[in-house]
Design an enzyme around this catalytic site. Structure first.
Site, PDB file in Angstrom:
ATOM      1  N   GLU A 279      -3.434   7.629  -5.884  1.00 52.59           N
ATOM      2  CA  GLU A 279      -3.463   6.837  -7.123  1.00 52.59           C
ATOM      3  C   GLU A 279      -4.541   7.357  -8.057  1.00 52.59           C
ATOM      4  O   GLU A 279      -5.699   7.449  -7.640  1.00 52.59           O
ATOM      5  CB  GLU A 279      -3.692   5.362  -6.779  1.00 52.59           C
ATOM      6  CG  GLU A 279      -2.515   4.768  -6.006  1.00 52.59           C
ATOM      7  CD  GLU A 279      -2.647   3.272  -5.731  1.00 52.59           C
ATOM      8  OE1 GLU A 279      -3.664   2.671  -6.128  1.00 52.59           O
ATOM      9  OE2 GLU A 279      -1.735   2.703  -5.125  1.00 52.59           O
TER      10      GLU A 279
ATOM     11  N   ARG B  21       0.844  -1.195   0.000  1.00 58.67           N
ATOM     12  CA  ARG B  21       0.000   0.000   0.000  1.00 58.67           C
ATOM     13  C   ARG B  21       0.882   1.248   0.000  1.00 58.67           C
ATOM     14  O   ARG B  21       1.886   1.300   0.721  1.00 58.67           O
ATOM     15  CB  ARG B  21      -0.905   0.035   1.241  1.00 58.67           C
ATOM     16  CG  ARG B  21      -2.151  -0.856   1.120  1.00 58.67           C
ATOM     17  CD  ARG B  21      -3.112  -0.339   0.051  1.00 58.67           C
ATOM     18  NE  ARG B  21      -4.278  -1.163  -0.150  1.00 58.67           N
ATOM     19  CZ  ARG B  21      -4.409  -2.157  -1.038  1.00 58.67           C
ATOM     20  NH1 ARG B  21      -3.383  -2.484  -1.826  1.00 58.67           N
ATOM     21  NH2 ARG B  21      -5.544  -2.816  -1.161  1.00 58.67           N
TER      22      ARG B  21
ATOM     23  N   HIS C 100      -0.517   0.020 -10.008  1.00 59.46           N
ATOM     24  CA  HIS C 100      -1.223  -0.870  -9.075  1.00 59.46           C
ATOM     25  C   HIS C 100      -1.695  -2.154  -9.795  1.00 59.46           C
ATOM     26  O   HIS C 100      -2.891  -2.399  -9.954  1.00 59.46           O
ATOM     27  CB  HIS C 100      -2.419  -0.148  -8.438  1.00 59.46           C
ATOM     28  CG  HIS C 100      -2.892  -0.785  -7.168  1.00 59.46           C
ATOM     29  ND1 HIS C 100      -3.382  -0.066  -6.108  1.00 59.46           N
ATOM     30  CD2 HIS C 100      -2.957  -2.079  -6.771  1.00 59.46           C
ATOM     31  CE1 HIS C 100      -3.735  -0.880  -5.132  1.00 59.46           C
ATOM     32  NE2 HIS C 100      -3.484  -2.116  -5.509  1.00 59.46           N
TER      33      HIS C 100
HETATM   34  P1  NAD Z   1      -1.597 -10.530   5.426  1.00 58.04           P
HETATM   35  O1  NAD Z   1      -2.594 -10.004   6.372  1.00 58.04           O
HETATM   36  O2  NAD Z   1      -1.608 -11.966   5.082  1.00 58.04           O
HETATM   37  O3  NAD Z   1      -0.133 -10.164   5.973  1.00 58.04           O
HETATM   38  C1  NAD Z   1       0.203  -8.908   6.466  1.00 58.04           C
HETATM   39  C2  NAD Z   1       1.220  -9.124   7.576  1.00 58.04           C
HETATM   40  O4  NAD Z   1       1.716  -7.844   7.975  1.00 58.04           O
HETATM   41  C3  NAD Z   1       0.611  -9.762   8.813  1.00 58.04           C
HETATM   42  O5  NAD Z   1       1.246 -10.990   9.097  1.00 58.04           O
HETATM   43  C4  NAD Z   1       0.874  -8.746   9.898  1.00 58.04           C
HETATM   44  O6  NAD Z   1       1.176  -9.315  11.148  1.00 58.04           O
HETATM   45  C5  NAD Z   1       2.045  -7.983   9.328  1.00 58.04           C
HETATM   46  N1  NAD Z   1       2.268  -6.678   9.942  1.00 58.04           N
HETATM   47  C6  NAD Z   1       1.359  -5.839  10.496  1.00 58.04           C
HETATM   48  N2  NAD Z   1       1.999  -4.760  11.006  1.00 58.04           N
HETATM   49  C7  NAD Z   1       3.320  -4.920  10.758  1.00 58.04           C
HETATM   50  C8  NAD Z   1       4.468  -4.151  11.047  1.00 58.04           C
HETATM   51  N3  NAD Z   1       4.401  -2.983  11.698  1.00 58.04           N
HETATM   52  N4  NAD Z   1       5.674  -4.613  10.641  1.00 58.04           N
HETATM   53  C9  NAD Z   1       5.774  -5.796   9.989  1.00 58.04           C
HETATM   54  N5  NAD Z   1       4.708  -6.590   9.712  1.00 58.04           N
HETATM   55  C10 NAD Z   1       3.499  -6.149  10.083  1.00 58.04           C
HETATM   56  O7  NAD Z   1      -1.724  -9.627   4.121  1.00 58.04           O
HETATM   57  P2  NAD Z   1      -1.316 -10.010   2.635  1.00 58.04           P
HETATM   58  O8  NAD Z   1      -2.457 -10.703   1.983  1.00 58.04           O
HETATM   59  O9  NAD Z   1       0.004 -10.637   2.640  1.00 58.04           O
HETATM   60  O10 NAD Z   1      -1.249  -8.548   1.978  1.00 58.04           O
HETATM   61  C11 NAD Z   1      -0.190  -7.667   2.293  1.00 58.04           C
HETATM   62  C12 NAD Z   1      -0.435  -6.305   1.682  1.00 58.04           C
HETATM   63  O11 NAD Z   1      -0.493  -6.388   0.268  1.00 58.04           O
HETATM   64  C13 NAD Z   1      -1.749  -5.637   2.085  1.00 58.04           C
HETATM   65  O12 NAD Z   1      -1.508  -4.266   2.295  1.00 58.04           O
HETATM   66  C14 NAD Z   1      -2.638  -5.799   0.859  1.00 58.04           C
HETATM   67  O13 NAD Z   1      -3.625  -4.824   0.787  1.00 58.04           O
HETATM   68  C15 NAD Z   1      -1.611  -5.644  -0.223  1.00 58.04           C
HETATM   69  N6  NAD Z   1      -1.976  -6.184  -1.533  1.00 58.04           N
HETATM   70  C16 NAD Z   1      -1.637  -5.451  -2.628  1.00 58.04           C
HETATM   71  C17 NAD Z   1      -1.911  -5.944  -3.877  1.00 58.04           C
HETATM   72  C18 NAD Z   1      -1.570  -5.122  -5.088  1.00 58.04           C
HETATM   73  O14 NAD Z   1      -2.337  -5.143  -6.047  1.00 58.04           O
HETATM   74  N7  NAD Z   1      -0.470  -4.430  -5.113  1.00 58.04           N
HETATM   75  C19 NAD Z   1      -2.555  -7.184  -4.036  1.00 58.04           C
HETATM   76  C20 NAD Z   1      -2.873  -7.916  -2.900  1.00 58.04           C
HETATM   77  C21 NAD Z   1      -2.565  -7.406  -1.640  1.00 58.04           C
HETATM   78  C1  MLT Z   2      -5.810  -5.804  -3.074  1.00 57.42           C
HETATM   79  O1  MLT Z   2      -5.709  -5.282  -1.957  1.00 57.42           O
HETATM   80  O2  MLT Z   2      -6.449  -6.844  -3.266  1.00 57.42           O
HETATM   81  C2  MLT Z   2      -5.098  -5.188  -4.212  1.00 57.42           C
HETATM   82  O3  MLT Z   2      -4.683  -3.917  -3.982  1.00 57.42           O
HETATM   83  C3  MLT Z   2      -5.650  -5.497  -5.536  1.00 57.42           C
HETATM   84  C4  MLT Z   2      -6.733  -4.645  -6.105  1.00 57.42           C
HETATM   85  O4  MLT Z   2      -7.254  -3.778  -5.464  1.00 57.42           O
HETATM   86  O5  MLT Z   2      -7.080  -4.878  -7.228  1.00 57.42           O
END
Ligand code: NAD
Ligand code: MLT
Length: 513
Positions: free
Chosen positions: A266, A237, A284
């Site tokens: 964004e 994010r 993104h």
């Molecule tokens: P998840 O909940 O499985 O894992 C996140 C981890 O972060 C957790 O284990 C949590 O304990 C840890 N965390 C919380 N605070 C923390 C800190 N201060 N320091 C270190 N670790 C910490 O989430 P995920 O499914 O792995 O997703 C991770 C991120 O990716 C989210 O922000 C999600 O929105 C984002 N995401 C982005 C895209 C994209 O399109 N770019 C796609 C999917 C997910």
């Molecule tokens: C998500 O959090 O799942 C990603 O940012 C992907 C999206 O929004 O498409």
């Protein structure tokens, strides 16, 4: 209205066609797809829908949720729910659900792609070719083999990134405040305190949610502790890496490159990072694969179909207590708990303070939290707001009612006791029918079925008068029960006026669960 009563759903972002197909064919739901609705159009149309499904483009604000007077569920086809005002949804009794696993692999693969791209400046070199150049010296890279990758956030995506980058013989270290070190050690990530991470890494990638505690997780202070030339990646994010600090570190050479899929704004209006030669930026795209979009679209649709069929509640982010509440076995207990709350409400002059819910019997062992929510609905029967299993405990607390639960292992009987303000009611099921077993300290000889309308007295009752009043109101006496000083009559239709029956309370049990 029941949370599972979902007939019309609006899909307001571009989603895989499977989503609407599943909702229609398996859920019998009427679906409207209008990606790209303006915020104002969304606010003016949302009142016609029971469900809203979004990706990240639609901002589900408090205004949208308040205007959605029929809304019961907001489905986020993806992971982050930062485009949904989850607190406002909870207050409005609306379930928010996401599909947290559907795009993890795609986001992890993109992260790995950015690490590889940074190590060899692949996009910059490819772009120079399109400009007719042949710059073999300029794009000298470095191997990933033997380098250290720091992974901040070792949940679903962080773990998949670690596993993949180990195949390049990278050393993977990391930090996560929740996932225990022995768990991450199983997938090859040695955890260190943050302070010890910075100086060890050649690359640092962030995979946390955006929280107050993770905003600016990589900032000026962190960069100053890193190896000179460290490279950073953000596919999580915008804002987890402080963008101004990153720009300063790139300009000074402290940071040797950045791969950014996400931005604080964004699309970003400030182009300084996007245009920096050492930054590889993407619009993104983490979840933008056919596979992830199909998975997320299908998963959110199936989760909503499960809710409609009252089979299960999967993926709810604001109603964890309700996860077990949507099954045919639990439904009668929820109806009983709501009825118990109503009865207690009728027996007390004012409901406030602590209300204790005691469950007994193996079948109710882990039901305390959602039965508390159902009891709170009954206690709040006079509330002007829409009260349901999602928001009842929240409103209870606002009005000074604290519903707590306790499981008793002493009784062999499966039953539910609700007490507060010096009153106590106990109920159970007869088949699937909720029944009142006891008020105060005396049991009824036969359980009182909690359907329709009950009349309740404390003390003696003039039965002749009762029959006369019922006849005048074209209502019939169905059963009559005695428990110590309490008398309860089940009648076939509600009375418009109970005053001729003395201190009689009328309780209508048209329940909502
Ligand atoms: P998840 O909940 O499985 O894992 C996140 C981890 O972060 C957790 O284990 C949590 O304990 C840890 N965390 C919380 N605070 C923390 C800190 N201060 N320091 C270190 N670790 C910490 O989430 P995920 O499914 O792995 O997703 C991770 C991120 O990716 C989210 O922000 C999600 O929105 C984002 N995401 C982005 C895209 C994209 O399109 N770019 C796609 C999917 C997910
Ligand atoms: C998500 O959090 O799942 C990603 O940012 C992907 C999206 O929004 O498409």
């Amino acid at each position: 209205m029941a949370l599972s009563d979902i007939r019309r759903v609006l899909i307001s972002d571009s989603l895989a066609p499977a989503c609407a197909q599943i909702l229609r064919s398996l859920g019998g739901i009427e679906v409207t797809e209008t990606p790209g609705l303006s915020p104002q159009d969304l606010i003016s149309h949302i009142q016609d829908y029971d469900g809203l499904i979004v990706r990240s483009a639609t901002k589900v604000t408090s205004e949208v949720l308040t205007a959605g007077t029929r809304l019961k569920v907001v489905g986020r086809a993806g992971t982050g729910v930062d485009n949904v005002d989850v607190d406002a949804a909870t207050k409005n009794g609306i379930i928010v659900m996401n599909t947290p696993t559907g795009n993890s692999i795609s986001a992890a693969e993109l992260t790995c792609g950015l690490i590889l791209s940074l190590s060899r400046q692949i996009p910059q070199a490819a772009s120079s070719m399109t400009q007719g150049k042949w710059d073999r010296k300029k794009y000298m890279g470095s191997e990933l083999h033997g380098k250290t990758l720091g992974i901040l956030g070792l949940g679903r995506i962080g773990k998949e990134v670690a596993i993949r980058m180990q195949s390049f013989q990278m050393k993977t270290i990391g930090y996560d405040p929740i996932i225990p070190p022995e768990v991450t050690a199983e997938f090859g990530v040695h955890q260190f305190p943050l302070e010890e991470i910075w100086g060890q890494c050649d690359y640092i990638t962030v995979h946390t949610p955006l929280l107050p505690s993770t905003t600016g997780l990589i900032n000026d202070a962190a960069f100053s502790k890193c190896k000179r030339g460290v490279q950073v990646i953000n596919c999580a994010r915008g804002g987890i890496i402080d963008e101004e600090a990153l720009l300063r570190a790139l300009k000074s050479g402290q940071c040797g490159g950045a791969g950014l899929d996400v931005f604080t704004e964004e699309p970003p209006r400030d182009r300084a990072l996007v245009e920096h030669p050492l930054v590889i930026s993407l619009p993104h795209l983490g979840a933008s694969t056919h596979e992830a979009q199909n998975r997320c679209g299908e998963e959110i649709a199936l989760q909503i179909v499960d809710l409609v069929k009252a089979r299960a509640l999967v993926g709810a982010v604001n109603a964890p207590a309700l996860t077990k509440a949507f099954s045919p076995e639990t439904k009668p207990w929820i109806r009983l708990a709501e009825a118990m709350g109503r009865l207690l409400h009728c027996l007390l002059p004012v409901v406030n303070g602590e209300v204790q819910v005691t469950t007994a019997g193996g079948a109710l062992k882990n039901s305390g939290s959602f039965l508390c929510s159902a009891v709170a609905i009954g206690l709040l029967q006079d509330a002007e707001k829409k009260v349901n299993l999602v928001n009842s405990c929240f409103f209870g607390k606002e009005t000074g009612i604290q519903v707590t639960s306790h499981h008793s292992s002493d009784s062999l009987e499966t039953k539910l006791e609700v007490s507060g303000g010096g009153q106590r009611v106990i109920g159970g099921l007869s088949g699937d029918t909720p029944c009142l077993i006891q008020i105060g300290s005396s049991r009824f000889r036969t359980p009182v079925s909690l359907n329709g309308t009950l009349l309740l007295w404390r003390g003696e009752t003039d039965l002749l008068k009762l029959v006369e009043v019922l006849a005048a109101a074209r209502s019939q006496l169905q059963t009559f029960h005695v428990s110590g000083e309490y008398r309860v009559a089940e009648v076939s239709a509600p009375l418009s006026d109970v005053s001729p029956l003395g201190s009689c309370l009328q309780i209508s049990l048209g329940l909502s669960a």
